[in-house]
Scaffold this active site. Structure first.
Site, PDB file in Angstrom:
ATOM      1  N   SER A 208       0.851  -1.193   0.000  1.00  0.00           N
ATOM      2  CA  SER A 208       0.000   0.000   0.000  1.00  0.00           C
ATOM      3  C   SER A 208       0.889   1.246   0.000  1.00  0.00           C
ATOM      4  O   SER A 208       2.050   1.177  -0.407  1.00  0.00           O
ATOM      5  CB  SER A 208      -0.948  -0.020   1.208  1.00  0.00           C
ATOM      6  OG  SER A 208      -1.930   0.977   1.045  1.00  0.00           O
ATOM      7  N   ASN A 209       0.370   2.363   0.461  1.00  0.00           N
ATOM      8  CA  ASN A 209       1.158   3.596   0.451  1.00  0.00           C
ATOM      9  C   ASN A 209       0.808   4.441   1.675  1.00  0.00           C
ATOM     10  O   ASN A 209      -0.005   4.040   2.503  1.00  0.00           O
ATOM     11  CB  ASN A 209       0.897   4.365  -0.853  1.00  0.00           C
ATOM     12  CG  ASN A 209      -0.583   4.596  -1.048  1.00  0.00           C
ATOM     13  OD1 ASN A 209      -1.226   5.241  -0.252  1.00  0.00           O
ATOM     14  ND2 ASN A 209      -1.130   4.024  -2.120  1.00  0.00           N
TER      15      ASN A 209
END
Ligand code: CTP
Length: 394
Positions: A208-209
């Site tokens: 993810s981020n």
């Protein structure tokens, strides 16, 4: 801005009640029609005649003390109200409003009205910080009641803590701001995306981020407050509070986000794409947890560029550009390659701005040029984005 507006001022039993006498006077001087509701305990601190003298309206003190020729006092004024202010608000009234306990006309009036509500708590700092009061405060936020203060300062109990009622001059400003909110997105159905998407590797791991989703939530709230019907399609979010009235659609991956956007595009006029969409997903998701010995590399495949693929002739598209170099050059490329009406460009390397922060420094870019905005909180930036995007709607 508040000339001829009907404002209900509810005063409850706190030593800060004297500030509301001043507030009622400031409101009347600004042209508002002020109707005061005084709780039983407030009468120990301030007198009914102070308020009736200032407002030229009879003061409501109970359900059964009708002094007007209205059919049912609290219901009649509730329907006509443009705004309800509870100041000072004790722990007792906060709990009652949050739970909808309408044993006095203040809560009865709030329940019967569609007007926005501002609550200004005033109490001892330890009382304010108690889990019980905080629980009710959180609930009030969730149902879109605006909390003003409390401020830090010397309290009647002698301690220096958060618990002081907002000063009347500041409360007056907040009231003016609330009443002057534009409703320029009233007939618009808007889709906003927020947060980071998640691309699963196996049942325990994912890619993810750093997106917190704060910018997208701020845009959704600003649109809601300006009258739009908002659907927030979101990935991972840090905080979902105060999203009352916003239709929340939770997704995991970029592909799911794309599908949900496509489901809503037909009936919407605006798409603001602030989500941090993962550009790649894992090619072979493993249903079993991958043993560390066999996890040497992960094969990725490209996700669709959602913003680019949504037809810009069918919906007004506003995109973001998160850049660490050549901000304007890259953002302008995204404006044309993704067929957007506007791009909000962020330099993600700036301190105190961007991912996870409450503030953001952005440049708004469209066919007419660019607007360099200073560092500001994300709610304010959300309104700036809407101010500029407005001309593309309709
Ligand atoms: N976006 C999208 N789908 C993707 C990637 C991005 O819809 N797969 C959207 C974002 O929500 C944003 C805009 O496109 O509104 C730009 O995203 P950004 O991450 O800045 O750029 P990318 O297009 O991913 O390109 P790059 O990472 O090379 O800068």
């Amino acid at each position: 801005m508040i000339d001829k507006k009907n404002i209900i001022l509810c005063v409850t039993g706190s030593i800060a009640a004297y500030k509301s006498v001043y507030l009622s006077s400031a409101l009347v001087k600004s042209g508002a029609n002020v109707q005061v509701i005084l709780s039983k305990s407030a009468k120990n601190f301030v007198g009914e005649s102070s308020f009736s003298g200032i407002t030229h309206n009879p003061v409501i003190t109970g359900y059964y003390d009708s002094k007007t020729d209205l059919s049912i006092d609290h219901i009649d004024i509730a329907k006509k109200a443009d705004l309800i202010v509870v100041a000072p608000a004790t722990a007792n009234i906060l709990a009652k409003i949050s739970l909808g306990i309408s044993s006095d006309p203040i809560v009865g009036c709030i329940l019967a009205s569609k007007a926005p509500v501002i609550v200004a708590p005033a109490m001892d700092g330890d009382m304010y910080n108690s889990p019980q009061v905080q629980k009710h405060i959180n609930e009030l936020r969730r149902i879109n009641i605006h909390l003003s203060g409390p401020e830090k300062g010397r309290l009647a109990s002698g301690i220096n803590e958060f618990g002081r009622m907002t000063e009347p001059e500041d409360l007056l400003e907040e009231i003016i701001e609330k009443l002057s909110k534009k409703k320029d997105y009233e007939k618009i159905n808007a889709i906003v995306t927020a947060g980071g998407t998640i691309e699963e590797i196996d049942p325990v791991r994912y890619i993810s981020n750093k997106s917190s989703g704060k910018m997208g939530i701020a845009i959704a709230k600003a649109l809601r407050d300006r009258g739009a019907k908002v659907t927030l399609i979101h990935g991972k979010l840090e905080n979902k509070s105060d999203t009352y009235g916003i239709r929340m659609v939770s997704v995991i991956s970029a592909l799911e986000m794309k599908k949900e956007i496509e489901n809503h595009v037909e009936n919407s006029q605006l798409l603001i794409m602030s989500a941090a969409v993962a550009d790649y997903r894992v090619k072979n998701f493993s249903k079993e947890k991958i043993k560390k010995e066999s996890m040497n590399s992960i094969e990725l495949e490209k996700n669709p560029d959602i913003l680019k693929e949504i037809d810009g002739n069918k919906i007004v598209k506003v995109g973001f550009a998160a850049e660490s170099e050549k901000l304007l050059e890259n953002a302008k490329k995204k404006l044309s390659s993704k067929n957007c009406k506007m791009i909000v460009a962020n330099d993600i390397t700036l301190e105190g701005s961007g991912f996870g922060s409450d503030n953001n420094k952005a440049v708004l870019i469209d066919e007419n040029g660019q607007e360099n905005l200073p560092l500001m909180n994300k709610i304010k930036l959300a309104h700036k984005i809407l101010d500029r995007a407005k001309k593309y709607i309709n």
